[in-house]
Design a protein around this motif. Structure first.
Motif, PDB file in Angstrom:
ATOM      1  N   ASP A   9      -7.894  -2.614  -3.232  1.00  0.00           N
ATOM      2  CA  ASP A   9      -8.250  -1.513  -3.804  1.00  0.00           C
ATOM      3  C   ASP A   9      -9.502  -0.855  -3.380  1.00  0.00           C
ATOM      4  N   HIS A  11      -8.962   2.187  -1.751  1.00  0.00           N
ATOM      5  CA  HIS A  11      -8.571   3.625  -2.333  1.00  0.00           C
ATOM      6  C   HIS A  11      -9.189   4.864  -1.486  1.00  0.00           C
ATOM      7  N   ASP A  37      -3.377  -1.149  -2.005  1.00  0.00           N
ATOM      8  CA  ASP A  37      -4.189   0.044  -2.452  1.00  0.00           C
ATOM      9  C   ASP A  37      -5.209   0.586  -1.717  1.00  0.00           C
ATOM     10  N   HIS A  64       0.054   2.415  -4.752  1.00  0.00           N
ATOM     11  CA  HIS A  64      -0.390   3.928  -4.241  1.00  0.00           C
ATOM     12  C   HIS A  64       0.317   3.832  -2.671  1.00  0.00           C
ATOM     13  N   HIS A 117      -0.277  -7.777  -4.428  1.00  0.00           N
ATOM     14  CA  HIS A 117      -1.048  -6.652  -5.086  1.00  0.00           C
ATOM     15  C   HIS A 117      -1.310  -6.713  -6.637  1.00  0.00           C
ATOM     16  N   HIS A 150      -5.369  -4.997  -8.207  1.00  0.00           N
ATOM     17  CA  HIS A 150      -4.513  -3.721  -9.007  1.00  0.00           C
ATOM     18  C   HIS A 150      -5.388  -3.507 -10.427  1.00  0.00           C
ATOM     19  N   HIS A 152      -8.598  -3.767 -10.781  1.00  0.00           N
ATOM     20  CA  HIS A 152     -10.037  -3.233 -10.023  1.00  0.00           C
ATOM     21  C   HIS A 152     -10.831  -4.016 -11.179  1.00  0.00           C
TER      22      HIS A 152
HETATM   23 ZN    ZN Z   1      -5.704   0.284  -7.275  1.00  0.00          ZN
END
Ligand code: ZN
Length: 253
Positions: A9, A11, A37, A64, A117, A150, A152
Motif C-alpha cells: 500500500d 499508493h 496498491d 487499485h 493483496h 489492503h 493499511h
Molecule cells: Zn490500499
C-alpha cells in the motif's frame, strides 16, 4: 533468503517509499516482497511503480491496480478514491499500465510464504481485520505464513492449525505489533501477517510502516519510518488530488 522485507500500500507516495527503501538498505536487507496498491491516492504512481519493480523480488496486484487498468472496477470505489483512480490512469504512461496488467494476484516466496493483496478466500477486495475474517482466510492458506495488506493496519493473526482443517474464529489470536518488536512465529501454527501501509497508514501513526520476516529465526518485526510527510502532502495538493488525501497523511488515518 533469511530476511524478507514486506511492503504494501504505497499508493503513489514516493517520499514514504524512498524512506523505507533507504532504511532497508541501511539494514542490509535486499529481498523485498510488495503486496500491491503501489498506485492510487498519491501523486507519483509511475515513479513508485518503477522503483518497486526495480527493487522487489515479487509484486502482487492490489485492488487499485485492478481499478486503474479496468475502469469498470472503479465504480465500486468511494468518490474520492474514484477521482484519484481516474487521475492515476491519466498520469501513467502506457508502459506503466502494461506493467500493472502483468502483475500476478498471488505469489509464493519459497515453500513457506504466500503473498496476496487482500485475502486468499472470498471476494476480491475482502478485508482481514478481525479473527473471524482471518478464520475464513486461513481456508485459502496452505503455507506457514500468508502475507496480506489492503487494510493499511499492521496485524498478526495466529491460528492453532497446521493443515487445511477448518479454523474457527475462537482458534485465532490477533496481536498488536509495536515498532521494532519481533513476534515469534511458533512451529505448528499458521500466520496471516500484515505489514501496514508504506504510503497511507491508517492506524493513527503517520510514519511509513513495513515488516521484516526472518525465515531462519521465524520472527516478524514491524518497523515504522519517519518520512517528509509535509513534502508528500504538498505533492498531493499540487497534483490537484482531493484535499482529504493530503490531510489523512498528516494523521495516519
Ligand atoms: Zn490500499
Amino acid at each position: 533468503m533469511t530476511r524478507l522485507a514486506v511492503i504494501s500500500d504505497i499508493h503513489g507516495n514516493l517520499h514514504a517509499l524512498r524512506a523505507v527503501i533507504k532504511r532497508l538498505d541501511a539494514m542490509g536487507i535486499e529481498e523485498i516482497v510488495c503486496l500491491g496498491d503501489v498506485v492510487g491516492y498519491g501523486p507519483e504512481p509511475g515513479r513508485c511503480l518503477d522503483l518497486v519493480l526495480k527493487r522487489c523480488r515479487q509484486v502482487v496486484r492490489g485492488n487499485h491496480e485492478d481499478a486503474v487498468t479496468d475502469p469498470r472496477l472503479a465504480t465500486s470505489f468511494n468518490p474520492v478514491a474514484r477521482r484519484a483512480i481516474e487521475w492515476t490512469r491519466r498520469s501513467l504512461l502506457d508502459r506503466h499500465l502494461e506493467m500493472l496488467r502483468l502483475l500476478p494476484r498471488l505469489a509464493f516466496v519459497g515453500d513457506s510464504v504466500m503473498a496476496i493483496h487482500d485475502t486468499p478466500v472470498g471476494p476480491i477486495g475482502g478485508y482481514v481485520y478481525h479473527p473471524r475474517d482471518a478464520a475464513r482466510a486461513f481456508k485459502g492458506v496452505d503455507t506457514r505464513v500468508c502475507l496480506v495488506g489492503h487494510t493499511h493496519v499492521p496485524a498478526i493473526f495466529e491460528a492453532q492449525s497446521t493443515g487445511k482443517e477448518p479454523v474457527r474464529a475462537s482458534d485465532v489470536t490477533n496481536s498488536i505489533l509495536n515498532n521494532g518488536a519481533a513476534a515469534r512465529l511458533r512451529s505448528g501454527r499458521r500466520y496471516i501477517l500484515n505489514p501496514g501501509a508504506v504510503g497511507q497508514p491508517r492506524d493513527g501513526d503517520p510514519r511509513a510502516s513495513f515488516g521484516v520476516l526472518d525465515t531462519r529465526r521465524w520472527t516478524f518485526t514491524l518497523h515504522r519510518e519517519e518520512y517528509d510527510v509535509d513534502a508528500a502532502r504538498r505533492a498531493t495538493e499540487q497534483a490537484g488530488l482531493p484535499a482529504s488525501l493530503s490531510q489523512r497523511l498528516a494523521i495516519g488515518a
